[in-house]
Write a protein that holds these residues in place. Sequence first.
Motif, short mmCIF file in Angstrom:
data_model
loop_
_atom_site.label_atom_id
_atom_site.label_comp_id
_atom_site.label_asym_id
_atom_site.label_seq_id
_atom_site.Cartn_x
_atom_site.Cartn_y
_atom_site.Cartn_z
N ASN A 1 0.91 -1.30 0.00
CA ASN A 1 0.15 0.11 -0.03
C ASN A 1 0.86 1.29 -0.07
O ASN A 1 0.37 2.42 -0.41
N ILE A 2 2.14 0.93 0.65
CA ILE A 2 3.05 2.23 0.65
C ILE A 2 4.39 1.87 0.28
O ILE A 2 4.85 0.41 0.86
N GLN B 1 6.00 6.69 0.18
CA GLN B 1 5.07 7.26 -1.09
C GLN B 1 3.74 6.30 -1.23
O GLN B 1 3.77 5.00 -1.15
N THR B 2 2.87 6.77 -0.92
CA THR B 2 1.52 6.00 -1.07
C THR B 2 1.07 5.81 -2.59
O THR B 2 0.89 6.68 -3.27
N LYS C 1 -6.65 -3.39 6.44
CA LYS C 1 -6.28 -1.99 6.29
C LYS C 1 -7.32 -1.28 7.22
O LYS C 1 -6.90 -0.16 7.77
N LEU D 1 -1.01 2.11 10.35
CA LEU D 1 -0.77 1.86 8.56
C LEU D 1 -0.45 0.76 8.15
O LEU D 1 0.72 0.42 8.58
N VAL E 1 1.39 -0.94 5.97
CA VAL E 1 2.10 -0.63 4.71
C VAL E 1 2.26 -1.68 3.69
O VAL E 1 2.03 -1.35 2.38
N ASP E 2 2.63 -2.95 3.99
CA ASP E 2 2.82 -3.99 3.01
C ASP E 2 2.68 -5.33 3.96
O ASP E 2 2.68 -5.19 5.04
#
Length: 237
Positions: free
Chosen positions: A95-96, A111-112, A163, A172, A174-175
Amino acid sequence: MNKTTELYSGKAKTVYETDSPDHLILEFRDDATAFDGTKKASLARKGAVNNQFNAFIMTQLQTAGINTHFVEQRSANESVVKRLAMIPVECVVRNIAAGSICKRLGLEEGQTFAEPIFEFFYKDDALHDPMINDAHILAFQWATADEIEQMKQLTLAVNNILKPLFAEAGILLVDYKLEFGRFHGELVLGDEFTPDGCRLWDADSGEKLDKDRFRRDLGNVIEAYEDVANRLGITLT
């Protein structure tokens, strides 16, 4: 259900046979590894925290309709799971920007992405888990075309479930990586979902709350894992 002989021992978990042919016991150990096992340590409470974290997440996913191998938590650091024939690929959703994608594409961390990015990797530490695509999976007969599509859809469905769950806790997602296997011919989510296999950042400060704390020698690794668990409402023992 009784634990019998050790089936194999991985980097952070040991798998045991049981008196049921369809079930195994996962023991989450206190071992921590990074960089394909070249960096190692033992972190007190890690096994218990990850086992209970995983039990919570797998239960959340099952409630939302994702078929997983998780059956029940057996003790603080052990769980009963279905015995799967694992597919040797990792399914990653980002996601980021963080980790290897930053190196591969020259991206700045943080970076999103406009849409989640899905990637396949071949699960092999000796080869450093190289990135692969559908054609590799089909050519080496690791999975069928239908299973490939199912793995993509299920991995992205997990993103839609987790999420917002983490967001409500001020975190968040992120991944993360997922692994799948077959149980009597049906595709099932296996392995684990813990801070070892995902990136979690505090939504306000950007503080890392995952295994990157170990990779980067940031300290307070288990304290960060416990913080995430507490925010999600997981009662740790």
